[in-house]
Write a protein that holds these residues in place. Structure first.
Motif, PDB file in Angstrom:
ATOM      1  N   PHE A   1       0.832  -1.199   0.000  1.00 14.58           N
ATOM      2  CA  PHE A   1       0.000   0.000   0.000  1.00 14.58           C
ATOM      3  C   PHE A   1       0.868   1.252   0.000  1.00 14.58           C
ATOM      4  CE2 PHE A   1      -3.723  -2.342   2.303  1.00 14.58           C
ATOM      5  CZ  PHE A   1      -3.959  -3.047   1.146  1.00 14.58           C
ATOM      6  N   ALA A   2       1.998   1.190   0.690  1.00 16.49           N
ATOM      7  CA  ALA A   2       2.869   2.364   0.728  1.00 16.49           C
ATOM      8  C   ALA A   2       3.492   2.629  -0.641  1.00 16.49           C
ATOM      9  CB  ALA A   2       3.964   2.174   1.773  1.00 16.49           C
ATOM     10  N   SER A   3       3.787   1.576  -1.370  1.00 13.76           N
ATOM     11  CA  SER A   3       4.534   1.810  -2.608  1.00 13.76           C
ATOM     12  C   SER A   3       3.623   1.964  -3.818  1.00 13.76           C
ATOM     13  CB  SER A   3       5.548   0.688  -2.849  1.00 13.76           C
ATOM     14  OG  SER A   3       4.901  -0.483  -3.239  1.00 13.76           O
ATOM     15  N   ARG A   4       2.448   1.329  -3.802  1.00 14.06           N
ATOM     16  CA  ARG A   4       1.565   1.451  -4.969  1.00 14.06           C
ATOM     17  C   ARG A   4       0.234   2.106  -4.658  1.00 14.06           C
ATOM     18  NH1 ARG A   4       1.893  -4.623  -7.515  1.00 14.06           N
ATOM     19  NH2 ARG A   4       3.963  -5.141  -6.739  1.00 14.06           N
ATOM     20  N   GLY A   5      -0.044   2.319  -3.407  1.00 13.68           N
ATOM     21  CA  GLY A   5      -1.343   2.849  -3.030  1.00 13.68           C
ATOM     22  C   GLY A   5      -2.366   1.731  -2.848  1.00 13.68           C
ATOM     23  N   PHE A   6      -3.403   2.011  -2.074  1.00 20.51           N
ATOM     24  CA  PHE A   6      -4.413   0.993  -1.762  1.00 20.51           C
ATOM     25  C   PHE A   6      -5.088   0.472  -3.032  1.00 20.51           C
ATOM     26  CE2 PHE A   6      -8.908   0.024  -0.662  1.00 20.51           C
ATOM     27  CZ  PHE A   6      -8.691  -1.058   0.173  1.00 20.51           C
TER      28      PHE A   6
END
Lengths: 217, 217
Positions: free
Chosen positions: A38-43
């Motif tokens: 989630f931090a690197s690609r978004g939810f």
DNA sequence: GCTATCTGAACGAACGTTCGTTTCGCAAGG
DNA sequence: CCTTGCGAAACGAACGTTCGTTCAGATAGC
């Protein structure tokens, strides 16, 4: 579209949850992998299948531990806000009664939390908007309490005449912001470790508050 | 799942593109609607069908104007970076040769751009990571050039002895950050309009740089 | 009648999620 | 010692939906 490039917005790689957070086991593994994704690609940019692949599980296995993808995010957001608020509160408790020392403690804790847990900071601050209001509300309430801690210290310092600011609200926002953007550019090095960074943020904050600091080059 | 709640992360509502950007017509309407949607739900959270609905068009009609959804985002990100860089460059050109005045101009322009175009700022800074590297690269290059403008002014001021900072890089990051987080908390009011906000950011920046300002309450 | 624009229908792929089945460690019973 | 039963965990397949995108044809202004 042969091989999808792995887009990432963070410098940090390994996802680390705050220490006391969750007992070991699959549930924790899921949270850590989800934090990373989630931090690197978004939810919305990370799918249940991506998450399962990272864990070497089948997608359906995840539903034995969380009722939905949204609940995984909600748990991360909740943990992040609690760790943050707890960190600030603890720092303030050990800082005596002088506004300058209280502010040092708050800024230092704020910076260390964001520098040491960049993924959690990003997820907490950006992906919370992907949650339905009822799942986001508790975290938003905690966030207001944390902001109130900083505001109170600044107002007290101003009332005592040790802080001199042109606009308390904008200055408080500026100080908070120092930490909030950290994950996007900072990574610890020998030349600038987290402790030095925290000291620098304290110094910058005190300058904004009109407190005379030690001379700098 | 009856009615999906409309999650939004921005206070601003109406999407505004920089003035000179795009000729009127459907292409511009698409960009404005996409800016609104991407800013409030994120690139992955807003679908082509959402975009078409907002425009009262059918999804297929969009492909007469853009080759893909990614290209719509890429165009927004490109416009945002160009407007930003151009704004900084123009401000600097009219600021004379004194580092303090140059810094005033840069911070003022930076703040005004982010305060006046909050959606564009958010899309530029967050959704650029949803682009494949070849579409993001030109904008990332522009971003480095903009950062270099600020660094150069700070270094010159330091060399001349008018700035006194404990760490130039961290201070530059802190100053940039003042603007970057604006869209998340600020909206113009009579009590705090964009001009006052820009002045406050200038004052805070100069304080961080060790420049004596006018006395404040 | 050419060009630009939009429609309507459809494509394959990916999405979050469900469900019946299988696997496995372990404790109890004979 | 072997069998049996059990609960937790993961699997494998499929569900209905939504995704981005394509394309032949209708429409309209010059």
């Amino acid at each position: 579209m042969s091989v999808p490039p792995p887009p990432s917005r963070l410098r940090a790689q390994k996802a680390v949850l705050p220490a006391s957070a969750v007992p070991d086991g699959t549930r924790r593994r899921i949270l850590e992998a989800a934090l990373q994704l989630f931090a690197s690609r978004g939810f919305h940019g990370a799918s249940i299948r991506d998450l399962a692949t990272a864990l070497e599980l089948r997608p359906s296995a995840l539903y034995a531990h969380f009722p939905s993808k949204e609940h995984v995010l909600a748990e991360l957001v909740r943990m992040g806000h609690e760790a943050h608020h707890e960190g600030l509160r603890t720092a303030l408790l050990g800082a005596g009664s002088e506004p300058v020392e209280q502010l040092r403690a708050l800024v230092r804790a704020h910076t260390l939390l964001h520098a040491n847990h960049p993924q959690l900071a990003v997820v907490v601050n950006e992906e919370i908007h992907a949650l339905p209001p009822e799942l986001a509300a508790p975290s938003l309430a905690l966030r207001e309490q944390s902001a109130a801690l900083l505001h109170a210290v600044i107002e007290r310092g101003r009332a005592q005449g040790v802080f001199s600011v042109p606009h308390a609200g904008v200055t408080a926002a500026a100080i908070s912001t120092l930490g909030l953007r950290l994950p996007y550019w900072y990574e610890p090095t020998a030349a600038l470790d987290v402790d030095m960074l925290a000291d620098l943020h304290v110094e910058l904050s005190l300058r904004m508050l009109g407190v005379q600091g030690p001379p700098a080059s």
